[in-house]
Structure formats: C-alpha cells, structure tokens
Design an enzyme around this catalytic site. Structure first.
Site, mmCIF file in Angstrom:
data_model
loop_
_atom_site.group_PDB
_atom_site.id
_atom_site.type_symbol
_atom_site.label_atom_id
_atom_site.label_comp_id
_atom_site.label_asym_id
_atom_site.label_seq_id
_atom_site.Cartn_x
_atom_site.Cartn_y
_atom_site.Cartn_z
ATOM 1 N N CYS A 247 33.381 33.185 36.966
ATOM 2 C CA CYS A 247 34.276 32.423 37.829
ATOM 3 C C CYS A 247 35.375 33.358 38.317
ATOM 4 O O CYS A 247 35.918 34.134 37.534
ATOM 5 C CB CYS A 247 34.878 31.267 37.030
ATOM 6 S SG CYS A 247 35.995 30.252 37.998
ATOM 7 N N LEU A 248 35.699 33.285 39.611
ATOM 8 C CA LEU A 248 36.750 34.157 40.151
ATOM 9 C C LEU A 248 38.122 33.822 39.565
ATOM 10 O O LEU A 248 39.042 34.627 39.659
ATOM 11 C CB LEU A 248 36.789 34.064 41.681
ATOM 12 C CG LEU A 248 35.558 34.643 42.402
ATOM 13 C CD1 LEU A 248 35.691 34.479 43.909
ATOM 14 C CD2 LEU A 248 35.342 36.100 42.046
ATOM 15 N N HIS B 101 35.189 22.343 39.987
ATOM 16 C CA HIS B 101 36.550 22.815 40.266
ATOM 17 C C HIS B 101 37.370 21.723 40.960
ATOM 18 O O HIS B 101 38.576 21.619 40.741
ATOM 19 C CB HIS B 101 36.525 24.046 41.179
ATOM 20 C CG HIS B 101 36.345 25.342 40.449
ATOM 21 N ND1 HIS B 101 37.180 25.760 39.452
ATOM 22 C CD2 HIS B 101 35.416 26.325 40.588
ATOM 23 C CE1 HIS B 101 36.780 26.944 38.998
ATOM 24 N NE2 HIS B 101 35.707 27.310 39.666
ATOM 25 N N GLY C 20 30.667 31.491 45.274
ATOM 26 C CA GLY C 20 31.235 30.188 45.581
ATOM 27 C C GLY C 20 32.730 30.226 45.345
ATOM 28 O O GLY C 20 33.223 31.073 44.587
ATOM 29 N N GLN D 279 41.046 27.037 43.673
ATOM 30 C CA GLN D 279 41.065 28.449 43.279
ATOM 31 C C GLN D 279 41.903 29.313 44.216
ATOM 32 O O GLN D 279 42.210 30.459 43.894
ATOM 33 C CB GLN D 279 39.638 29.011 43.252
ATOM 34 C CG GLN D 279 38.777 28.399 42.169
ATOM 35 C CD GLN D 279 37.434 29.073 42.134
ATOM 36 O OE1 GLN D 279 36.551 28.719 42.893
ATOM 37 N NE2 GLN D 279 37.282 30.071 41.267
ATOM 38 N N HIS E 170 29.048 24.026 39.951
ATOM 39 C CA HIS E 170 30.207 24.763 39.441
ATOM 40 C C HIS E 170 31.428 24.506 40.336
ATOM 41 O O HIS E 170 32.531 24.245 39.840
ATOM 42 C CB HIS E 170 29.849 26.259 39.390
ATOM 43 C CG HIS E 170 30.960 27.172 38.970
ATOM 44 N ND1 HIS E 170 30.881 27.965 37.839
ATOM 45 C CD2 HIS E 170 32.168 27.434 39.529
ATOM 46 C CE1 HIS E 170 32.014 28.670 37.726
ATOM 47 N NE2 HIS E 170 32.801 28.370 38.743
ATOM 48 N N GLU E 171 31.218 24.550 41.664
ATOM 49 C CA GLU E 171 32.346 24.392 42.595
ATOM 50 C C GLU E 171 32.839 22.950 42.651
ATOM 51 O O GLU E 171 34.047 22.707 42.751
ATOM 52 C CB GLU E 171 31.969 24.887 43.996
ATOM 53 C CG GLU E 171 31.537 26.350 44.076
ATOM 54 C CD GLU E 171 32.471 27.315 43.376
ATOM 55 O OE1 GLU E 171 33.688 27.051 43.341
ATOM 56 O OE2 GLU E 171 31.984 28.332 42.845
HETATM 57 NI NI NI Z 1 34.666 29.054 39.377
#
Ligand code: NI
Length: 171
Positions: free
Chosen positions: A89-90, A135, A46, A51, A131-132
């Site tokens: 998480c990226l 963000h 995701g 991000q 999660h997204e």
């Molecule tokens: Ni993340």
C-alpha cells in the site's frame, strides 16, 4: 500537473469513512488525472482519495496489463471466490502481507465524467479494486489479517515509518 502528497498510515483521513460525491464536476477529472500521475510516480497499481488527503469516494487503478480507470462512488455488489495474494500500500510503504480477497466481483460506479459504469473484474484487477474500496471505508489491508499477523505488521510499520520520516527531515 501537480504530484499529490501521499498520506501515511495512520494519518487523517485514512481511517475515516469517505463521503460520496453528489456531483461530478470538471475538478473531479483533474483530481483523477493527478491521482493517476501520482500513482504511476510511486509505482502503485491503485490509489484512493483518502491516500492523497481527499476524504471523498474516488479511486484510480491501473492493473499491470490493463487500462487506467477512475471510479467515483464505487459499489461492489457481487463477490465470489476467495484467494490469498500479496498486497502492499502506498500509505504503508515497504509493508507487504498475504490478504484474502474475492476472485470475482461486480462493480457499479461513475466514471470521471460522471457516467454510470457497471463491470466485472477478476483476480488481480478485482483485488486492486477491493483494496481501494476498502480505503474509502477507512479500512487498511492490514485490517484484513488475523490479529497476530496484523500486530506484527504494525510493529514493522512503526519502525519503517520512523525511518521514512527521519529521512524526510534530513532532506
Ligand atoms: Ni492502499
């Protein structure tokens, strides 16, 4: 197609609340494609606008067994159940933690073409979407942990981040 640069925590606009789209034009579909490609390159499941430096309410996701999706202005309007599961998480590479999430959600959004969609997600796909969407509200998965665990993970992240940035400088 361009790969997008990933924003690392706590850089802007990761901790800010992202703006909703008022209009979904062709540039949104292009951004969604680039986000999906960037996500795949970094082996994520995701990715949210903030991000990649876009402070707008857009996310993409591709559950391991599922289809790729793009959600614009997503809204989780039903949540049920609670289960802990491991997340990364990226924007926080190499940091993992067990995070409690709802196991069933209902989501309203627009797709990348601006068409309204409404669907149910369960378990892992539901976890990715939660999660997204976090963000988009400036919330990192570490913010969902108890304060002591969060502090420990943040300390761990400081060291990882330093090493990552040093590696970038060395080329
Ligand atoms: Ni993340």
């Amino acid at each position: 197609m361009a790969l997008l640069n990933l924003v690392l925590y706590p850089d802007d606009p990761l901790t800010k609340v992202a703006e909703p789209y008022t209009d979904v034009g062709p540039e949104v579909a292009k951004l969604a494609e680039e986000m999906l490609e960037t996500m795949a390159t970094y082996e994520g499941v995701g990715l949210a606008g903030p991000q990649v430096g876009v402070a707008k309410r857009i996310l993409v996701a591709r559950p391991p067994e599922g289809e790729a999706m793009c959600l614009i202005n997503p809204e989780i309007y039903e949540m049920e159940g609670r289960e802990e599961g491991e997340e990364g998480c990226l924007s926080l590479p190499n940091i993992y933690a067990m995070v409690p999430r709802a196991t069933r959600i209902r989501v309203r959004a627009l797709d990348a073409a601006g068409q309204p969609i409404d669907f149910e997600a369960r378990d892992f796909p539901a976890r990715i979407i939660q999660h997204e969407v976090d963000h988009l509200d400036g919330v990192m998965f570490l913010d969902r942990l108890d304060i002591l665990t969060r502090q420990g993970k943040l300390q761990e992240w400081e060291e990882v981040r330093e090493r990552l940035l040093a590696a970038v400088v060395r080329g």
